[in-house]
Design a protein around this motif. Structure first.
Motif, PDB file in Angstrom:
ATOM      1  N   CYS A   1      -2.060   1.428 -13.903  1.00  0.00           N
ATOM      2  CA  CYS A   1      -0.811   2.197 -13.908  1.00  0.00           C
ATOM      3  C   CYS A   1       0.207   1.515 -12.986  1.00  0.00           C
ATOM      4  CB  CYS A   1      -1.062   3.633 -13.458  1.00  0.00           C
ATOM      5  SG  CYS A   1       0.438   4.646 -13.464  1.00  0.00           S
ATOM      6  N   ASN A   2       1.432   1.401 -13.461  1.00  0.00           N
ATOM      7  CA  ASN A   2       2.482   0.744 -12.669  1.00  0.00           C
ATOM      8  C   ASN A   2       3.287   1.756 -11.859  1.00  0.00           C
ATOM      9  OD1 ASN A   2       3.447   1.708 -15.176  1.00  0.00           O
ATOM     10  ND2 ASN A   2       5.230   0.372 -15.097  1.00  0.00           N
ATOM     11  N   LEU A   3       3.442   1.443 -10.586  1.00  0.00           N
ATOM     12  CA  LEU A   3       4.323   2.215  -9.696  1.00  0.00           C
ATOM     13  C   LEU A   3       5.647   1.471  -9.594  1.00  0.00           C
ATOM     14  CD1 LEU A   3       1.802   3.065  -6.821  1.00  0.00           C
ATOM     15  CD2 LEU A   3       2.312   4.395  -8.876  1.00  0.00           C
ATOM     16  N   GLN A   4       6.716   2.222  -9.393  1.00  0.00           N
ATOM     17  CA  GLN A   4       8.042   1.607  -9.339  1.00  0.00           C
ATOM     18  C   GLN A   4       8.763   2.020  -8.054  1.00  0.00           C
ATOM     19  OE1 GLN A   4       9.378   0.964 -13.842  1.00  0.00           O
ATOM     20  NE2 GLN A   4       9.380   3.133 -13.330  1.00  0.00           N
ATOM     21  N   PRO A   5       9.695   1.187  -7.580  1.00  0.00           N
ATOM     22  CA  PRO A   5      10.423   1.538  -6.353  1.00  0.00           C
ATOM     23  C   PRO A   5      11.079   2.918  -6.482  1.00  0.00           C
ATOM     24  CG  PRO A   5      10.911  -0.733  -7.008  1.00  0.00           C
ATOM     25  CD  PRO A   5      10.121  -0.114  -8.135  1.00  0.00           C
ATOM     26  N   GLY A   6      10.846   3.768  -5.509  1.00  0.00           N
ATOM     27  CA  GLY A   6      11.415   5.112  -5.521  1.00  0.00           C
ATOM     28  C   GLY A   6      10.479   6.175  -6.067  1.00  0.00           C
ATOM     29  N   ASP A   7       9.356   5.773  -6.645  1.00  0.00           N
ATOM     30  CA  ASP A   7       8.380   6.781  -7.082  1.00  0.00           C
ATOM     31  C   ASP A   7       7.892   7.577  -5.878  1.00  0.00           C
ATOM     32  OD1 ASP A   7       8.558   5.955  -9.697  1.00  0.00           O
ATOM     33  OD2 ASP A   7       6.625   4.931  -9.744  1.00  0.00           O
ATOM     34  N   LEU A   8       7.583   8.831  -6.135  1.00  0.00           N
ATOM     35  CA  LEU A   8       7.170   9.744  -5.060  1.00  0.00           C
ATOM     36  C   LEU A   8       5.730  10.199  -5.275  1.00  0.00           C
ATOM     37  CD1 LEU A   8       8.158  11.459  -2.582  1.00  0.00           C
ATOM     38  CD2 LEU A   8       8.671  13.270  -4.235  1.00  0.00           C
ATOM     39  N   LEU A   9       4.934  10.111  -4.217  1.00  0.00           N
ATOM     40  CA  LEU A   9       3.581  10.682  -4.223  1.00  0.00           C
ATOM     41  C   LEU A   9       3.566  11.862  -3.261  1.00  0.00           C
ATOM     42  CD1 LEU A   9       1.414   7.420  -3.788  1.00  0.00           C
ATOM     43  CD2 LEU A   9       2.545   8.273  -5.854  1.00  0.00           C
ATOM     44  N   GLY A  10       3.256  13.039  -3.765  1.00  0.00           N
ATOM     45  CA  GLY A  10       3.058  14.179  -2.879  1.00  0.00           C
ATOM     46  C   GLY A  10       1.642  14.130  -2.325  1.00  0.00           C
ATOM     47  N   SER A  11       1.487  14.531  -1.071  1.00  0.00           N
ATOM     48  CA  SER A  11       0.161  14.483  -0.435  1.00  0.00           C
ATOM     49  C   SER A  11      -0.736  15.622  -0.885  1.00  0.00           C
ATOM     50  CB  SER A  11       0.319  14.586   1.082  1.00  0.00           C
ATOM     51  OG  SER A  11       0.863  15.865   1.419  1.00  0.00           O
ATOM     52  N   GLY A  12      -0.140  16.640  -1.529  1.00  0.00           N
ATOM     53  CA  GLY A  12      -0.843  17.917  -1.679  1.00  0.00           C
ATOM     54  C   GLY A  12      -0.685  18.722  -0.401  1.00  0.00           C
ATOM     55  N   THR A  13      -0.884  20.010  -0.520  1.00  0.00           N
ATOM     56  CA  THR A  13      -0.720  20.922   0.605  1.00  0.00           C
ATOM     57  C   THR A  13      -1.601  20.503   1.774  1.00  0.00           C
ATOM     58  OG1 THR A  13      -0.423  22.637  -1.040  1.00  0.00           O
ATOM     59  CG2 THR A  13      -0.759  23.359   1.232  1.00  0.00           C
ATOM     60  N   GLN A  14      -0.971  20.335   2.939  1.00  0.00           N
ATOM     61  CA  GLN A  14      -1.711  19.837   4.102  1.00  0.00           C
ATOM     62  C   GLN A  14      -2.186  21.003   4.963  1.00  0.00           C
ATOM     63  OE1 GLN A  14      -2.738  16.596   4.610  1.00  0.00           O
ATOM     64  NE2 GLN A  14      -2.057  16.600   2.484  1.00  0.00           N
ATOM     65  N   SER A  15      -3.214  21.662   4.507  1.00  0.00           N
ATOM     66  CA  SER A  15      -3.812  22.729   5.310  1.00  0.00           C
ATOM     67  C   SER A  15      -4.838  22.140   6.258  1.00  0.00           C
ATOM     68  CB  SER A  15      -4.493  23.755   4.403  1.00  0.00           C
ATOM     69  OG  SER A  15      -3.550  24.345   3.536  1.00  0.00           O
TER      70      SER A  15
END
Lengths: 438, 438
Positions: free
Chosen positions: B358-372
């Motif tokens: 899978c290709n990632l591109q500049p500016g793509d966002l990864l959410g960490s998931g809720t940090q409990s």
């Protein structure tokens, strides 16, 4: 929804002779859009319209200044490298350009001499994505597919209780969508064999295709402003063919609880040509579901949707193995199906997607989900055709398949045909599996 | 991963006095990036760097021609309305600009006079998304969150067998991501009450926030070419705060089998400032998991990741109800947590996301998931804090909450601090729930 007008007249012919052959995908009643340039050139991509075996170069046509008013404005936008701005203009502009193109390409048109110089043979062209796809959503609209796949993933619970109430969908990956001709290495990933205590890592062993149509959003909606079902199709530009490649073994291990991820996002392939909703107007039909099924909630229901929400796009999927390609053998058909088997309509997908305020943007893509028909042989994936890999299928050249092998090319085609209307086609989408990079 | 250099020296001060206050989020050791313009103006948005209570206008700085070489090239890119091109340049360029900015903003800099004219007060600014987000992926990296939420959705099966093997993630909606200050109507949707035979339609009754960090991709990777774990962070530009609003009742009814969809895509809100990975270098720590847990597969494991994959970003979530706002009362804290509780590192997320090609591109966002965090009071969502809505929480003004009410504003803040290093902060992300449009 689009109504019939002079552009749909089945008696129309074009001065482009190949458009009148009867078996072409691109008669003058179709006029689909793509982004193209001359093959192996460094030309700028620009919009084009298919006519017979030719492409009308919209940048060249725009330079010729033949059209007036809204059609000219629309042509200028459609001549750009990607169609997003044209898509954003809305149905009135799309329709104005279609009418102008139909009149210009029609037999006897006074514009023939000027437009003749704007033609490029499809055989000499290469394609780009027709538009920038901001977001891609995949639906799951074939109840036959959902039931058969569900029975493999969850034998005790094949069709979940929400299926007949919700047009189930999920977000997919936009960056890895490519145009017909896409090649990709077999994905690597984590899988866990049914009898294994721990997962292992390696090339996917259950690589599959999914036979879908792709629905392109035209004019968008603002965040927080749902689109009602009866205006939903005002936001839809057109439809293409779509192969949503799937790694079944990766999917089985990863998909709970948040859905498919790496099993889908390594590649997805669309056909270059987008057939407009207006071109599809003759193929609308009544839409209903079995009386014993729940009827849709009001936001998913309308008189118009029931009367003409159906869309009979006939689909077929073919396979050309590396051996077949080497020997010059044509692809062999694996199955046939139709979008008319969809449990949800295009308008229902759009209304559902936006009912919470989610904003759609010009060029966004909605996958229909695998369009399997009610019969086993109408299945739109190998997972179904081989019953989860347990019943290999035999190919005419003596090879067999459970899932895709390296070198396999999958070809999908689609068309609409009925008495009294011109047959219109979608061209094809081809994609090829390469050896894994290990 | 970034190494410590002169820009991290905790003894550095700036000629911008507010940057030296000790409690500012934006000392000279931070230098985060945003896209901004003067509030209520029709100016073009452009890149800016926070310093104390000011913004260094990168377009103005670029016009002053103070920097040379790679720093000047990077500045030119960072001055654009969106940061994508700057992000695509890679770590060497980001680092060159950081060093030049650190030297220029440092007490005693010869460039003070020239840069002084490029400052705009943060109080006078408004922000745009820092970059075009092509694709957004949400991960699920807090095992504490996954276990507690799992026990509510699946009491018999809270933590699924894949959790400790796979950094679980799924695709989210990019179009509905907004910058701090985002307001959105309470979403409408289908839900089914536990005792109901059929679903019903209406405004969400269990609206929630999720306390996350957002990870921005810098340089991308080509389709089909995985990023190995030890080069993963070369592709990461920086981190922001992220509120992944969630409609729990819609989620419960829709999420099987393909994951959350309308329960998430009505809005997601990010903080305007992106803190670079280089700025975070002092806060790296060893990363490990309990000895009784499975160790990551080789593609998710490396000596570097174990030595410094951890990142202690302290997070807090606050609520300001409409009543509190009307009375001029400050937001009240609901919980505190930290990204150090994540079960997977940033490098593991990137390596996993791309392992299939899978290709990632500049500016793509990864959410960490809720940090409990591990303790109940460290939960990053109301779903957890109120145990599925069964235990309302009391606010200091006498109000109570199970889920969010109309007019509620959720505020998230984050910072890093430890002895011997300058405290650096993330600013804040604020979002407000409006009344449903019915």
């Amino acid at each position: 929804m689009s109504t019939l007008n002079e552009t749909h007249d089945s008696a129309l012919t074009s001065w482009v002779a190949s458009a009148n052959s009867g078996d072409t995908d691109f008669p003058i009643q179709n006029l689909p859009f793509a982004s193209f340039r001359r093959r192996n050139s460094s030309e700028t991509f620009r919009g084009g319209v298919a006519i017979g075996d030719q492409i009308l170069d919209l940048a060249a046509a725009n330079n010729s200044g033949l059209f007036d008013g809204l059609a000219a404005d629309a042509l200028k936008a459609a001549a750009e490298p990607r169609l997003n701005r044209f898509m954003s203009l809305g149905a009135e502009a799309w329709s104005a350009l279609r009418l102008a193109l139909s009149r210009g390409l029609r037999s006897g048109s006074e514009q023939q001499a000027a437009l003749q110089g704007c033609l490029i043979a499809q055989a000499d062209a290469e394609y780009d994505l027709p538009c920038t796809i901001g977001d891609y959503t995949d639906f799951y609209t074939s109840v036959h597919h959902a039931t058969r796949v569900g029975s493999l993933f969850r034998p005790d619970n094949p069709l979940l209780p929400n299926y007949k109430w919700i047009p189930i969908g999920y977000h997919g990956r936009a960056s890895s969508i490519g145009v017909s001709g896409q090649q990709f290495p077999r994905p690597l990933g984590q899988t866990r064999a049914p009898d294994a205590a721990e997962p292992s890592f390696g090339p996917c062993k259950r690589l599959d295709y999914e036979l879908e149509v792709g629905i392109f959003i035209g004019a968008g909606n603002a965040l927080g402003e749902p689109v009602g079902i009866d205006s939903a199709e005002d936001h839809v530009f057109g439809i293409c063919l779509f192969n949503d490649w799937s790694a079944r073994d990766i999917q089985a291990w990863e998909y709970q609880p948040l859905g498919p991820f790496l099993s889908k996002n390594f590649a997805s392939t669309i056909s270059p040509w987008i057939v407009t909703m207006e071109a599809l107007a003759p193929y609308r039909s009544a839409f209903s579901r079995p009386a014993e099924d729940p009827q849709p909630l009001p936001y998913l229901s309308s008189e118009t949707n029931s009367r003409e929400g159906g869309l009979d796009i006939q689909l077929e999927c073919l396979l050309q193995t590396e051996q077949m390609r080497t020997r010059g053998e044509a692809p062999t058909r694996l199955s046939r199906s139709s979008f008319r088997h969809s449990y949800w309509t295009v308008a229902q997908m759009v209304a559902h997607h936006t009912v919470n305020g989610c904003n759609l943007q010009p060029g966004d893509l909605l996958g229909s989900g695998t369009q399997s028909g009610p019969e086993h042989e109408e299945a739109g994936s190998l997972l179904e055709l081989t019953v989860g890999g347990k019943q290999p299928i035999s190919l005419p050249n003596g090879e067999t398949r459970t899932f895709l092998e390296d070198g396999d090319a999958v070809v999908m085609r689609g068309f609409c045909a009925k008495p009294g209307a011109a047959r219109i086609g979608f061209g094809e989408v081809v994609g090829t599996v390469l050896t894994a990079r290990v």
